[in-house]
Every structure is written in C-alpha cells, then in structure tokens.
Design a protein around this motif. Structure first.
Motif, PDB file in Angstrom:
ATOM      1  N   GLU A  21       0.573  -2.404  -2.986  1.00 10.97           N
ATOM      2  CA  GLU A  21       1.943  -2.073  -2.589  1.00 10.97           C
ATOM      3  C   GLU A  21       2.386  -2.922  -1.397  1.00 10.97           C
ATOM      4  O   GLU A  21       3.544  -3.307  -1.305  1.00 10.97           O
ATOM      5  CB  GLU A  21       2.058  -0.584  -2.249  1.00 10.97           C
ATOM      6  CG  GLU A  21       1.922   0.344  -3.427  1.00 10.97           C
ATOM      7  CD  GLU A  21       3.081   0.283  -4.399  1.00 10.97           C
ATOM      8  OE1 GLU A  21       4.239   0.138  -3.962  1.00 10.97           O
ATOM      9  OE2 GLU A  21       2.821   0.370  -5.607  1.00 10.97           O
ATOM     10  N   VAL A  46       9.360   1.271  -1.729  1.00 10.23           N
ATOM     11  CA  VAL A  46       7.993   0.745  -1.628  1.00 10.23           C
ATOM     12  C   VAL A  46       7.415   1.076  -0.255  1.00 10.23           C
ATOM     13  O   VAL A  46       6.254   1.463  -0.134  1.00 10.23           O
ATOM     14  CB  VAL A  46       7.959  -0.774  -1.905  1.00 10.23           C
ATOM     15  CG1 VAL A  46       6.589  -1.361  -1.619  1.00 10.23           C
ATOM     16  CG2 VAL A  46       8.361  -1.058  -3.342  1.00 10.23           C
ATOM     17  N   GLN A  49       6.352   4.610  -0.255  1.00 12.43           N
ATOM     18  CA  GLN A  49       5.144   4.802  -1.046  1.00 12.43           C
ATOM     19  C   GLN A  49       3.902   4.395  -0.245  1.00 12.43           C
ATOM     20  O   GLN A  49       2.882   5.077  -0.283  1.00 12.43           O
ATOM     21  CB  GLN A  49       5.228   3.984  -2.353  1.00 12.43           C
ATOM     22  CG  GLN A  49       4.047   4.154  -3.257  1.00 12.43           C
ATOM     23  CD  GLN A  49       3.884   5.579  -3.750  1.00 12.43           C
ATOM     24  OE1 GLN A  49       4.841   6.343  -3.861  1.00 12.43           O
ATOM     25  NE2 GLN A  49       2.666   5.952  -4.031  1.00 12.43           N
TER      26      GLN A  49
END
Length: 64
Positions: A21, A46, A49
């Motif tokens: 990621e 992102v 996350q």
C-alpha cells in the motif's frame, strides 16, 4: 478491507500489505503530480488503509 478482515490476517501478511500500500501511495502521488488523477480521493483512501494496517500491527505488538 474492513476491521474484521484485518484481524484475520497474520502479522507477516499485515506487513506485506503495508509495504504494498505504501508503494501504491507513492506511485499515486507521483502520477498525480504529472497528470492529475481522475479521482484524487483515492490517495486519501490509500492513506487511511495504511493507517488501519499500522493500527492493527501496533495493537498486536501491545498484546504480545
């Protein structure tokens, strides 16, 4: 990924997810500077996350 899905992953899987990621975020940021993304909110998603993954890793460190 939801919180329930994150809790089922192993520590190694979490670390792999964090690294992938992070790479994805870096590429998105660089690409966004060259040609703006159609949906720049993806960058924020992102980032969030990565934060979720790091939180789960930290939680497991504290428990151990």
């Amino acid at each position: 990924m939801k919180k329930v899905e994150l809790s089922k992953l192993s520590i190694d899987d979490l670390k792999k997810q964090v690294s992938s990621e992070t790479e994805k975020l870096t590429k998105m940021k660089l690409g966004h500077k060259v040609t703006p993304l159609e949906n720049p909110i993806q960058i924020r998603d992102v980032r969030k996350q990565i934060a979720r993954l790091n939180t789960e890793l930290r939680k497991r460190e504290i428990q151990a």
